[in-house]
Design a protein around this motif. Structure first.
Motif, PDB file in Angstrom:
ATOM      1  N   TYR A  28     -79.438  33.076 -12.365  1.00  9.39           N
ATOM      2  CA  TYR A  28     -79.673  32.576 -10.909  1.00  9.39           C
ATOM      3  C   TYR A  28     -79.501  33.571  -9.619  1.00  9.39           C
ATOM      4  N   LYS A  29     -80.504  34.032  -9.075  1.00  6.26           N
ATOM      5  CA  LYS A  29     -80.156  34.657  -7.893  1.00  6.26           C
ATOM      6  C   LYS A  29     -80.166  34.037  -6.442  1.00  6.26           C
ATOM      7  N   TYR A  30     -80.675  32.643  -6.753  1.00  5.82           N
ATOM      8  CA  TYR A  30     -80.496  31.780  -5.278  1.00  5.82           C
ATOM      9  C   TYR A  30     -79.511  30.654  -5.523  1.00  5.82           C
ATOM     10  N   VAL A  31     -78.822  30.182  -4.431  1.00  5.40           N
ATOM     11  CA  VAL A  31     -77.845  28.940  -4.463  1.00  5.40           C
ATOM     12  C   VAL A  31     -78.786  28.202  -3.214  1.00  5.40           C
ATOM     13  N   LEU A  32     -78.504  26.886  -3.497  1.00  8.31           N
ATOM     14  CA  LEU A  32     -78.885  25.809  -2.243  1.00  8.31           C
ATOM     15  C   LEU A  32     -77.617  25.337  -1.950  1.00  8.31           C
ATOM     16  N   VAL A  33     -77.436  25.292  -0.517  1.00  8.61           N
ATOM     17  CA  VAL A  33     -76.397  24.480   0.079  1.00  8.61           C
ATOM     18  C   VAL A  33     -76.518  23.421   0.908  1.00  8.61           C
ATOM     19  N   PRO A  34     -76.025  22.226   0.524  1.00 11.68           N
ATOM     20  CA  PRO A  34     -76.360  20.908   1.600  1.00 11.68           C
ATOM     21  C   PRO A  34     -75.639  21.183   2.959  1.00 11.68           C
ATOM     22  N   HIS A  35     -76.062  20.504   3.947  1.00 11.01           N
ATOM     23  CA  HIS A  35     -75.355  20.357   5.211  1.00 11.01           C
ATOM     24  C   HIS A  35     -74.307  19.511   5.163  1.00 11.01           C
ATOM     25  N   ARG A  36     -74.192  18.528   4.183  1.00  8.77           N
ATOM     26  CA  ARG A  36     -73.032  17.566   4.237  1.00  8.77           C
ATOM     27  C   ARG A  36     -72.806  17.213   2.586  1.00  8.77           C
ATOM     28  N   ALA A  47     -66.318  22.645   8.978  1.00  5.98           N
ATOM     29  CA  ALA A  47     -67.049  23.693   8.802  1.00  5.98           C
ATOM     30  C   ALA A  47     -67.059  24.076   7.203  1.00  5.98           C
ATOM     31  N   LEU A  48     -66.949  22.831   6.642  1.00  4.54           N
ATOM     32  CA  LEU A  48     -66.752  23.429   4.949  1.00  4.54           C
ATOM     33  C   LEU A  48     -68.206  23.749   4.272  1.00  4.54           C
ATOM     34  N   ASN A  49     -69.416  23.282   4.789  1.00  6.15           N
ATOM     35  CA  ASN A  49     -70.529  23.813   4.186  1.00  6.15           C
ATOM     36  C   ASN A  49     -70.790  25.123   4.684  1.00  6.15           C
ATOM     37  N   THR A  50     -70.500  25.477   5.939  1.00  5.66           N
ATOM     38  CA  THR A  50     -70.752  26.985   6.124  1.00  5.66           C
ATOM     39  C   THR A  50     -69.742  27.917   5.558  1.00  5.66           C
ATOM     40  N   THR A  51     -68.409  27.553   5.324  1.00  6.22           N
ATOM     41  CA  THR A  51     -67.553  28.279   4.360  1.00  6.22           C
ATOM     42  C   THR A  51     -68.066  28.553   3.156  1.00  6.22           C
ATOM     43  N   THR A  52     -68.612  27.389   2.476  1.00  4.87           N
ATOM     44  CA  THR A  52     -69.197  27.284   1.165  1.00  4.87           C
ATOM     45  C   THR A  52     -70.284  28.471   1.252  1.00  4.87           C
ATOM     46  N   LYS A  53     -71.395  28.340   1.980  1.00  2.00           N
ATOM     47  CA  LYS A  53     -72.508  29.401   2.122  1.00  2.00           C
ATOM     48  C   LYS A  53     -71.965  30.639   2.362  1.00  2.00           C
ATOM     49  N   SER A  54     -71.100  30.987   3.030  1.00  4.45           N
ATOM     50  CA  SER A  54     -70.520  32.226   3.424  1.00  4.45           C
ATOM     51  C   SER A  54     -69.691  32.880   2.062  1.00  4.45           C
ATOM     52  N   LEU A  55     -68.984  31.970   1.733  1.00  8.87           N
ATOM     53  CA  LEU A  55     -68.178  32.557   0.203  1.00  8.87           C
ATOM     54  C   LEU A  55     -69.113  32.865  -0.882  1.00  8.87           C
ATOM     55  N   LEU A  56     -70.203  32.170  -1.207  1.00 11.13           N
ATOM     56  CA  LEU A  56     -71.498  32.279  -2.047  1.00 11.13           C
ATOM     57  C   LEU A  56     -72.225  33.548  -1.862  1.00 11.13           C
ATOM     58  N   GLU A  57     -72.376  33.971  -0.468  1.00 12.76           N
ATOM     59  CA  GLU A  57     -73.073  34.967  -0.234  1.00 12.76           C
ATOM     60  C   GLU A  57     -72.297  36.458  -0.519  1.00 12.76           C
ATOM     61  N   GLN A  58     -70.875  36.108  -0.300  1.00 16.20           N
ATOM     62  CA  GLN A  58     -70.009  37.289  -0.461  1.00 16.20           C
ATOM     63  C   GLN A  58     -69.833  37.481  -1.963  1.00 16.20           C
ATOM     64  N   THR A  66     -80.446  23.517   2.048  1.00 17.39           N
ATOM     65  CA  THR A  66     -81.412  22.811   1.349  1.00 17.39           C
ATOM     66  C   THR A  66     -82.654  22.518   2.202  1.00 17.39           C
ATOM     67  N   ASP A  67     -82.593  22.587   3.567  1.00 11.53           N
ATOM     68  CA  ASP A  67     -83.678  22.418   4.456  1.00 11.53           C
ATOM     69  C   ASP A  67     -84.410  23.557   5.077  1.00 11.53           C
ATOM     70  N   ASP A  68     -83.893  24.698   4.470  1.00  7.86           N
ATOM     71  CA  ASP A  68     -84.488  26.130   5.250  1.00  7.86           C
ATOM     72  C   ASP A  68     -85.737  26.132   4.497  1.00  7.86           C
ATOM     73  N   VAL A  69     -86.629  27.052   5.436  1.00  2.08           N
ATOM     74  CA  VAL A  69     -87.999  27.541   4.940  1.00  2.08           C
ATOM     75  C   VAL A  69     -87.736  28.508   3.693  1.00  2.08           C
ATOM     76  N   LEU A  70     -88.071  28.102   2.599  1.00  4.41           N
ATOM     77  CA  LEU A  70     -87.770  29.042   1.432  1.00  4.41           C
ATOM     78  C   LEU A  70     -88.667  30.169   1.070  1.00  4.41           C
ATOM     79  N   PRO A  71     -88.379  31.167   0.410  1.00  4.40           N
ATOM     80  CA  PRO A  71     -89.366  32.201   0.137  1.00  4.40           C
ATOM     81  C   PRO A  71     -90.270  31.751  -0.830  1.00  4.40           C
ATOM     82  N   PRO A  72     -91.404  32.206  -1.211  1.00  2.25           N
ATOM     83  CA  PRO A  72     -92.586  31.680  -1.923  1.00  2.25           C
ATOM     84  C   PRO A  72     -91.955  31.741  -3.690  1.00  2.25           C
ATOM     85  N   SER A  73     -91.237  32.552  -4.065  1.00  2.00           N
ATOM     86  CA  SER A  73     -90.663  32.486  -5.241  1.00  2.00           C
ATOM     87  C   SER A  73     -89.921  31.682  -5.611  1.00  2.00           C
ATOM     88  N   LEU A  74     -89.250  30.894  -4.404  1.00  5.45           N
ATOM     89  CA  LEU A  74     -88.283  29.743  -4.748  1.00  5.45           C
ATOM     90  C   LEU A  74     -88.966  28.745  -4.280  1.00  5.45           C
TER      91      LEU A  74
END
Length: 271
Positions: A28-36, A47-58, A66-74
């Motif tokens: 997997y290249k992509y990971v989806l994170v919910p806001h709650r 700030a638990l979800n923001t922390t999760t997203k930042s650590l996954l990016e690292q 999960t509600d972002d506009v996703l790239p076509p491949s996803l």
């Protein structure tokens, strides 16, 4: 008999091949994170979800809300992304969190160790437990292998029904409908002002973001070549630095100019 034997060998070969290519985070290249998360009362509490997203990016994943506009491949194949879950085990004197990554069918692809914190202050406790829960993922080798990724399914073209022209009534001019434009509303920009209370530093790839207890992001600190010296920016600046934050005599200071006058104020930051 020969046909039956060949069929048995074919099934064995398929089973053996499936065992050599297990479904792991490397698929997997992509990971989806919910806001709650389910145990939180409102979006991004502590700030638990923001922390999760930042650590996954690292870790190296490409992460979206999960509600972002996703790239076509996803967007055309949600199974190409892992779904993030964080669970909480309630205890009397500790905060306990566990990170779980699932595929689109709900199968657990990764489950980390239980992160724990004995801090009494909720914000610090959840932040510490979340980072502790991520130590298992940090210790797990990850390198995206596109040959193992699930290929997106081609989208089926939508068939549109031809519009039937309405007969024009004699004596009435034919008018063309004009597209309605929505008025653009601008969010009032926040400016750098007096900052009070304790600020908590959340790690991001190029520095930190400072969040208060609400939680609300107050500013972003960008790393420089000097230790304990950061460029400070707010959302109102559109990404441009609006001041500096540095440590002097054990105290964090914020300095910026307002009306050609240098403003300096102390900050209480917890890293």
């Amino acid at each position: 008999m020969k046909i039956g034997a060949l069929f048995t060998l074919l099934l064995a070969a398929i089973a053996g091949n499936s065992q050599t290519t297990p479904n792991t985070i490397n698929n997997y290249k992509y990971v989806l994170v919910p806001h709650r998360y389910d145990f939180l009362k409102f979006d991004d509490q502590y700030a638990l979800n923001t922390t999760t997203k930042s650590l996954l990016e690292q870790k190296g994943f490409t992460v979206y809300w999960t509600d972002d506009v996703l790239p076509p491949s996803l967007a055309g194949n949600k199974c190409a992304a892992l779904q993030t879950e964080v669970t909480q085990r309630k205890a009397m004197f500790t905060t306990n969190l566990t990170l779980v990554l699932k595929d689109c069918f709900g199968n657990i692809i990764f489950k980390g160790k239980e992160g724990r914190s004995r801090e009494k202050e909720f914000y610090v406790a959840y932040d510490e437990a979340m980072k502790d829960a991520f130590t298992s993922l940090k210790a797990t080798p990850y390198k995206y292998d596109s040959t193992l990724a699930m290929q997106p399914q081609p989208a089926q073209p939508q068939q549109t029904q031809p519009q039937q022209s309405q007969p024009q009534t004699q004596g009435q001019p034919q008018t063309q409908s004009q597209p309605q434009t929505q008025p653009q509303t601008q969010t009032p920009a926040t400016t750098m002002g007096t900052i009070t209370g304790t600020l908590y530093a959340q790690t991001i790839p190029n520095g930190y973001q400072l969040i208060d207890l609400s939680p609300k992001k107050i500013m972003t600190l960008l790393k420089t070549s000097q230790p304990d010296f950061y460029l400070a920016q707010t959302d109102a600046a559109g990404g441009a630095p609006t001041g500096v934050v540095f440590k002097k005599d054990g105290q964090w200071l914020l300095e910026y100019y307002k009306d050609d006058k240098l403003i300096s104020q102390k900050l209480d930051i917890k890293f």
